[in-house]
Design a protein around this motif. Sequence first.
Motif, PDB file in Angstrom:
ATOM      1  N   GLN A  78       0.847  -1.338   0.039  1.00  8.37           N
ATOM      2  CA  GLN A  78      -0.025  -0.069   0.082  1.00  8.37           C
ATOM      3  C   GLN A  78       0.945   1.155   0.134  1.00  8.37           C
ATOM      4  OE1 GLN A  78      -2.086  -1.145   3.495  1.00  8.37           O
ATOM      5  NE2 GLN A  78      -3.964  -2.007   2.388  1.00  8.37           N
ATOM      6  N   LYS A  79       0.421   2.145  -0.548  1.00 11.01           N
ATOM      7  CA  LYS A  79       1.328   3.752  -0.887  1.00 11.01           C
ATOM      8  C   LYS A  79       2.014   4.183   0.634  1.00 11.01           C
ATOM      9  CE  LYS A  79       1.859   7.854  -3.328  1.00 11.01           C
ATOM     10  NZ  LYS A  79       1.389   8.630  -4.056  1.00 11.01           N
ATOM     11  N   HIS A  80       1.187   4.033   1.563  1.00  8.66           N
ATOM     12  CA  HIS A  80       1.803   4.505   2.907  1.00  8.66           C
ATOM     13  C   HIS A  80       2.822   3.774   3.430  1.00  8.66           C
ATOM     14  CE1 HIS A  80      -1.321   1.932   4.545  1.00  8.66           C
ATOM     15  NE2 HIS A  80      -0.385   1.834   5.306  1.00  8.66           N
ATOM     16  N   LYS A  81       3.064   2.526   2.739  1.00  9.72           N
ATOM     17  CA  LYS A  81       4.093   1.725   3.297  1.00  9.72           C
ATOM     18  C   LYS A  81       5.335   1.637   2.214  1.00  9.72           C
ATOM     19  CE  LYS A  81       0.858  -1.825   5.054  1.00  9.72           C
ATOM     20  NZ  LYS A  81       0.385  -2.967   5.110  1.00  9.72           N
ATOM     21  N   LEU A  82       5.135   2.259   1.179  1.00 12.93           N
ATOM     22  CA  LEU A  82       6.248   2.107   0.012  1.00 12.93           C
ATOM     23  C   LEU A  82       7.624   2.780   0.646  1.00 12.93           C
ATOM     24  CD1 LEU A  82       4.163   2.370  -3.407  1.00 12.93           C
ATOM     25  CD2 LEU A  82       5.089   0.460  -1.908  1.00 12.93           C
ATOM     26  N   ALA A  83       7.458   3.782   1.226  1.00 12.91           N
ATOM     27  CA  ALA A  83       8.689   4.728   1.426  1.00 12.91           C
ATOM     28  C   ALA A  83       9.851   3.710   1.995  1.00 12.91           C
ATOM     29  CB  ALA A  83       8.350   6.023   1.877  1.00 12.91           C
ATOM     30  N   SER A  84       9.295   3.012   2.974  1.00 10.60           N
ATOM     31  CA  SER A  84      10.199   2.107   4.073  1.00 10.60           C
ATOM     32  C   SER A  84      10.429   0.768   3.191  1.00 10.60           C
ATOM     33  CB  SER A  84       9.400   2.093   5.214  1.00 10.60           C
ATOM     34  OG  SER A  84       8.395   1.345   5.232  1.00 10.60           O
ATOM     35  N   ILE A  85       9.781   0.387   2.187  1.00  6.69           N
ATOM     36  CA  ILE A  85       9.925  -0.813   1.712  1.00  6.69           C
ATOM     37  C   ILE A  85      10.727  -0.877   0.478  1.00  6.69           C
ATOM     38  CG2 ILE A  85       9.030  -3.060   0.711  1.00  6.69           C
ATOM     39  CD1 ILE A  85       6.411  -2.237   2.007  1.00  6.69           C
ATOM     40  N   LEU A  86      10.813   0.195  -0.575  1.00  6.34           N
ATOM     41  CA  LEU A  86      11.121   0.247  -1.898  1.00  6.34           C
ATOM     42  C   LEU A  86      12.610   0.943  -1.934  1.00  6.34           C
ATOM     43  CD1 LEU A  86       8.083   0.986  -4.026  1.00  6.34           C
ATOM     44  CD2 LEU A  86       9.059  -1.367  -3.592  1.00  6.34           C
ATOM     45  N   PRO A  87      13.662   0.538  -2.591  1.00  4.11           N
ATOM     46  CA  PRO A  87      14.937   1.350  -2.642  1.00  4.11           C
ATOM     47  C   PRO A  87      14.621   2.434  -3.384  1.00  4.11           C
ATOM     48  CG  PRO A  87      15.025  -0.901  -3.628  1.00  4.11           C
ATOM     49  CD  PRO A  87      13.515  -0.690  -3.335  1.00  4.11           C
TER      50      PRO A  87
END
Length: 102
Positions: free
Chosen positions: A62-71
């Motif tokens: 989900q978009k709110h989680k992406l900053a901490s997951i994606l390089p």
Amino acid sequence: GGAAKLLKYFRTKYEGSLISYCDISIFSGKLYETLGFELSHYSKPNYWYFKDLDVQSRVKFQKHKLASILPKYDETLSESQNMLNNGWNRYWDCGNAVYVLP
């Protein structure tokens, strides 16, 4: 045989109605009908992400989680655009048949 026995045992321990989801891309739903469930409705198709042989639920991304997951993450881009920029592709399923047992 086995599903009916499990359901019968479950009903002796718990009260109330049951709701179950049948992946219509894989199953017909006949088992639910045999067990006495009624078709309530069909859900909308859902999507999943995959990269090589790794398949993941959209909920993880989900978009709110992406900053901490994606390089690589750009908050001005959509969830799907960010996922594509990181090598993840999206595919859609057929949805679910939703069955209810009163």
